[in-house]
Design an enzyme around this catalytic site. Structure first.
Site: not given
Lengths: 187, 360
Positions: B17, B186, B244, B260-264
């Site tokens: 987020d 993760y 970043q 993982r996640g959205e940004d990466s």
């Protein structure tokens, strides 16, 4: 109050301080995305349509509308007047009658459900089945009683619809007001 | 005309987020689109990528005012012209009450998804509010809001020299035939089969792992050596969690990136290198719908799809993993083609500004 995901088609909600009926809901959720509900709404006062998307857990004001059984009384241009058992009269605008206006005729005895918002009559629901007389239809096609071939016919309300080929002028027919379709010929 | 922007981020967990909202805030500021405030209710996650946030509640950098978003929100805050609630977070009620006087548009910026329903909800008006509110969905098709690509992204990428990155990290520059992977995932059992398959690629292999949850699954399988960890022919180096900008450099420097996640996930696509997406796990496997929607839309090679699905289901087998590493040239070609599409599509900030202009 209900959450957006609890809403179903037919519920009436307050949207921009106007009563709107929910026509369709579409729930979407996947992964981390917040669940959202996409809705089609129609204004009960002006029939204007709108679409919106809400978070699924967003609270929405729902409205329980008053309903009363009435019969059609007379047309006082431009209002249609309905009357309840206590002889109270209610005016309904033509555009708020929706499809029901196609079956309104002087002297009809059908028990109608009139819906009220803030004590104002805003819509009328006819019984599921109504019986109306055929005022004009082309002559019957000889020998065809299957009901598969249809032809245009004009009811005594002025409304034109398709009826099976065997229906003749003067016949009384049952019509399904949910689909506006011919159901059967009655004696 | 320049406006003010408030972006609200409720940090649920991890870095996804805050990663997206921080990247968005920086890019709006970099394009000089107006004064940007980023309200964040948890500085501990954010501090991992911006250590300057230790022991402060307000900080200004790269054109963005970063503000701590406390439980009791200050009542005298003047709302911005454009307000972005990220990922359907709930804005402070006192702030919402003041918005009609100041705010022109209120957006809910949603998570990125390749699912088809996103198109029908993108840009839709939301509810009946005192300020016009809309849903804005990032995505991969012209009917969605795109992904964040900085204006200077390509020039940074072109000017980048991987050796400088390795030098800075104190990690040996890779040998000519070495396969180097970055790992930011993760926990998962799937590393067993992945490492076993990597041990058979007949090339030296190294994993570069930023400190964090990936190590929980990996380290128990490795043996500690002086400057790294070892599993058969595979070396594992840890690196500190980074900014970043430095994470981008890690992705550019490696041959394969586990993200993982959205940004990466987005950054791995922009890097043009083969990548594996370890998607955030959800109840009832809801995340797998989102994963397969992306794999199908992007038309990844079949071995890449099989690997992704098995890796994310925690039931990866050796043959599926081996198949992937035998197909690296095809995988690389697909990654470069996909990178080109992403960079040539209209980016999220450009679309966001167009959208706002069309609604004001």
């Amino acid at each position: 109050m209900k959450t957006a995901q609890e809403l179903r088609a037919g519920n009436v909600i307050s949207f921009n301080n106007e009563p709107m009926i929910v026509l369709k809901t579409e729930f979407n959720k996947s992964g981390r995305n917040a669940a959202v509900v996409k809705m089609k709404l129609k204004g009960l006062l002006n029939n204007s349509g709108t679409e919106t998307v809400l978070k699924a857990d967003e609270k929405v004001d729902t409205i329980i509308l008053d309903r009363k059984e009435c019969t059609y009384s007379y047309f006082a241009d431009p209002m249609y007047v309905f009357m309840d058992e206590e002889y109270n009269q209610y005016d309904v605008e033509k555009e708020n009658l929706g499809d029901a206006v196609m079956y309104i005729v002087d002297g009809m005895e059908d028990k109608c459900e009139v819906t009220f918002y803030n004590e104002k009559a805003i819509s009328v629901e006819l019984p599921t089945i109504v019986v109306r007389k055929v005022e004009y239809a082309e002559p019957a096609a000889r020998g065809d009683t299957s009901g598969k071939v249809t032809k245009p016919a004009r009811l005594n309300t002025g409304y034109e619809m398709h009826v099976p080929a065997f229906v003749e002028i003067g016949d009384s027919i049952e019509i399904d007001t949910r689909t506006n379709e011919f159901r059967k010929r009655v004696l | 005309m320049k406006y003010t922007w408030d972006i609200f981020c409720d940090v649920i967990d991890n870095f996804g987020d805050i990663g997206v909202t921080w990247r968005l805030a920086k890019e709006i500021a970099a394009r000089e689109l107006g004064a940007v405030r980023l309200w964040v209710n948890d500085f501990s996650s954010f501090g991992a990528m911006l250590p300057e946030l230790d022991n402060v509640t307000s900080y200004q950098t790269q054109g963005v005012s970063i503000e701590y978003w406390p439980n009791k929100f200050p009542p005298n805050v003047v709302p911005a012209t454009y307000v972005i609630e990220a990922f359907a977070c709930d804005l402070p009620s006192s702030y919402v009450e003041s918005m009609p006087r100041e705010t022109k548009i209120w957006l809910n910026l949603e998570y990125l998804s390749a699912e088809s329903w996103v198109e029908s909800c993108h840009g839709m008006s939301s509810g009946a509010n005192t300020v016009p509110k809309y849903f804005f969905f990032p995505g991969f098709t012209p009917k969605t809001g795109g992904v964040i690509v900085e204006k200077n992204y390509q020039s940074r990428l072109s000017a980048f020299e991987p050796s400088t990155y390795w030098q800075r990290q104190g990690i040996p520059t890779p040998s000519s035939n070495e396969l180097r992977l970055s790992v930011f995932t993760y926990e998962t059992q799937s590393w067993h089969a992945t490492l076993e398959a990597l041990s058979k690629v007949s090339r030296p292999v190294s994993l570069i792992v930023p400190t964090g949850r990936s190590l929980n699954s990996l380290l128990p399988l490795f043996t500690k050596e002086t400057s790294c960890y070892k599993y058969k022919n595979i070396r594992l180096y840890t690196v500190p969690f980074s900014t970043q900008e430095h994470y981008d450099e890690l992705l550019w420097s490696c041959d394969i990136n586990f993200v993982r996640g959205e940004d990466s996930f987005v950054r791995a696509q922009l890097a043009g290198k083969p990548f594996v997406w370890h998607i955030y796990k959800q109840d009832e496997d809801a995340h797998l719908d989102k994963l397969t929607a992306f794999l199908d839309l992007a038309q990844v090679p079949s071995c890449v799809k099989s690997f992704h699905v098995a890796f994310n289901r925690d039931d990866l087998q050796l043959d599926t993993a081996s198949c992937l590493f035998e197909q690296i040239p095809n995988w690389l070609q697909w990654s470069q083609d996909w990178q080109e599409k992403r960079i040539n599509c209209e980016d999220l900030v450009t679309q966001l500004v167009k959208f706002l202009n069309s609604k004001v």
